[in-house]
Design an enzyme around this catalytic site. Structure first.
Site, mmCIF file in Angstrom:
data_model
loop_
_atom_site.group_PDB
_atom_site.id
_atom_site.type_symbol
_atom_site.label_atom_id
_atom_site.label_comp_id
_atom_site.label_asym_id
_atom_site.label_seq_id
_atom_site.Cartn_x
_atom_site.Cartn_y
_atom_site.Cartn_z
ATOM 1 N N TYR A 181 0.680 -1.106 -0.036
ATOM 2 C CA TYR A 181 0.083 -0.065 -0.104
ATOM 3 C C TYR A 181 0.750 1.278 0.087
ATOM 4 O O TYR A 181 0.645 2.373 -0.636
ATOM 5 C CB TYR A 181 -0.932 0.051 1.236
ATOM 6 C CG TYR A 181 -1.739 1.279 1.514
ATOM 7 C CD1 TYR A 181 -2.779 1.395 0.405
ATOM 8 C CD2 TYR A 181 -1.397 2.174 2.469
ATOM 9 C CE1 TYR A 181 -3.710 2.543 0.647
ATOM 10 C CE2 TYR A 181 -2.202 3.392 2.498
ATOM 11 C CZ TYR A 181 -3.163 3.560 1.591
ATOM 12 O OH TYR A 181 -3.882 4.741 1.832
ATOM 13 N N GLU A 198 4.919 2.114 15.270
ATOM 14 C CA GLU A 198 5.503 1.829 14.038
ATOM 15 C C GLU A 198 4.671 1.414 12.920
ATOM 16 O O GLU A 198 4.632 2.152 11.751
ATOM 17 C CB GLU A 198 6.331 0.514 14.245
ATOM 18 C CG GLU A 198 7.383 0.178 12.775
ATOM 19 C CD GLU A 198 8.165 1.090 12.555
ATOM 20 O OE1 GLU A 198 8.816 1.166 11.618
ATOM 21 O OE2 GLU A 198 8.657 1.998 13.372
ATOM 22 N N TYR A 242 -2.401 -0.748 10.408
ATOM 23 C CA TYR A 242 -2.933 -1.194 9.320
ATOM 24 C C TYR A 242 -4.203 -1.752 9.311
ATOM 25 O O TYR A 242 -4.353 -2.629 10.250
ATOM 26 C CB TYR A 242 -2.072 -2.096 8.552
ATOM 27 C CG TYR A 242 -2.298 -2.690 7.358
ATOM 28 C CD1 TYR A 242 -2.394 -2.031 5.940
ATOM 29 C CD2 TYR A 242 -2.743 -3.960 7.185
ATOM 30 C CE1 TYR A 242 -2.862 -2.559 5.167
ATOM 31 C CE2 TYR A 242 -3.319 -4.576 5.962
ATOM 32 C CZ TYR A 242 -3.516 -3.922 5.004
ATOM 33 O OH TYR A 242 -3.757 -4.272 3.831
ATOM 34 N N VAL A 243 -5.315 -1.600 8.448
ATOM 35 C CA VAL A 243 -6.307 -1.969 8.465
ATOM 36 C C VAL A 243 -6.590 -2.534 7.014
ATOM 37 O O VAL A 243 -6.512 -1.533 6.188
ATOM 38 C CB VAL A 243 -7.521 -1.168 8.898
ATOM 39 C CG1 VAL A 243 -8.931 -1.702 8.621
ATOM 40 C CG2 VAL A 243 -7.376 -0.864 10.474
ATOM 41 N N GLY A 278 -13.047 1.674 7.573
ATOM 42 C CA GLY A 278 -14.119 2.430 7.653
ATOM 43 C C GLY A 278 -15.313 1.889 8.728
ATOM 44 O O GLY A 278 -16.414 2.408 9.214
ATOM 45 N N GLY A 313 -14.487 1.035 11.810
ATOM 46 C CA GLY A 313 -13.988 1.469 13.204
ATOM 47 C C GLY A 313 -12.840 0.750 13.778
ATOM 48 O O GLY A 313 -12.407 0.728 15.016
ATOM 49 N N GLY A 340 -9.592 0.974 13.114
ATOM 50 C CA GLY A 340 -8.293 1.732 13.224
ATOM 51 C C GLY A 340 -8.470 2.606 14.400
ATOM 52 O O GLY A 340 -7.669 2.721 15.126
ATOM 53 N N ASN A 368 -0.450 10.137 1.906
ATOM 54 C CA ASN A 368 -1.592 9.439 2.600
ATOM 55 C C ASN A 368 -2.759 10.199 3.164
ATOM 56 O O ASN A 368 -2.848 10.195 4.370
ATOM 57 C CB ASN A 368 -1.199 8.328 3.652
ATOM 58 C CG ASN A 368 -2.033 7.266 3.868
ATOM 59 O OD1 ASN A 368 -3.010 7.175 3.436
ATOM 60 N ND2 ASN A 368 -1.573 6.193 4.505
ATOM 61 N N TYR A 385 -6.330 10.977 11.076
ATOM 62 C CA TYR A 385 -5.634 11.326 12.376
ATOM 63 C C TYR A 385 -5.888 12.785 13.156
ATOM 64 O O TYR A 385 -6.032 12.953 13.915
ATOM 65 C CB TYR A 385 -4.010 11.044 11.995
ATOM 66 C CG TYR A 385 -3.739 9.832 11.616
ATOM 67 C CD1 TYR A 385 -4.090 8.733 12.235
ATOM 68 C CD2 TYR A 385 -2.464 9.550 10.877
ATOM 69 C CE1 TYR A 385 -3.531 7.415 12.041
ATOM 70 C CE2 TYR A 385 -2.135 8.396 10.619
ATOM 71 C CZ TYR A 385 -2.620 7.186 11.306
ATOM 72 O OH TYR A 385 -2.050 6.137 10.732
#
Length: 167
Positions: free
Chosen positions: A23, A83, A86-87, A93, A95, A97, A124, A131
């Site tokens: 990704y 570090e 990842y989802v 979407g 929840g 993360g 990104n 965030y």
């Protein structure tokens, strides 16, 4: 559901690390083996910890967060460095993360960590928006520095002998 990773999760953790690297357009850089991860996460001296996000209905692993403690000389306190977060794309979407980050924030509070830090790639935008929605502060004046490969080897070759205390 968020849970602590176990040694049996290592193959899944490695797979997600490789998915994350792809990704981030750096698949060739994800060289960690299962053996290395097993030792780093569950060996005699663990270097990091991992939380796993599972789907409540199926138990499928949908994401992970890998973190380790850090120390601030300015505050004299420990903190947390994330570090990897990842989802998997199909689960974004839902929840996972937010749940992983909330669980890490709770660990920070439990451990008395005053800071929770991570980096995000400048391109990104979905992650940056996410965030920001959590209230994350972006430290634009700070730049990530890295030595690896030949520059790391060359600098190490110029190191003086380090005197270590005896037994």
């Amino acid at each position: 559901m968020i849970r602590q990773a176990t040694v049996t999760d290592v193959p899944e953790i490695r797979a997600m690390i490789r998915e994350l690297a792809a990704y981030e357009k750096a698949a060739e850089q994800a060289r960690a083996t299962e053996e290395q991860l097993r030792e780093a996460l569950f060996g005699e001296r663990p270097a990091a910890s991992v939380l796993i996000a599972e789907d409540d209905g199926t138990g499928a692993v949908e994401g992970f967060a890998l973190w380790f403690p850090r120390f601030s000389t300015w505050t004299g306190t420990r903190g947390m460095y994330l570090e990897d977060l990842y989802v998997r794309p199909h689960a974004r979407g839902a929840g996972h993360g937010r749940a992983l980050l909330a669980a890490l924030a709770a660990i920070c509070r439990e451990e008395g960590f005053e800071r929770f830090e991570w980096v995000v790639l400048g391109w990104n935008e979905p992650a940056i928006v996410f965030y920001r929605s959590l209230g994350a502060e972006f430290l634009d004046d700070w730049r990530v520095c890295r030595l690896d490969g030949d520059p790391l080897r060359d600098l190490a070759a110029r190191a003086p002998e380090v005197v270590r205390p005896g037994p």
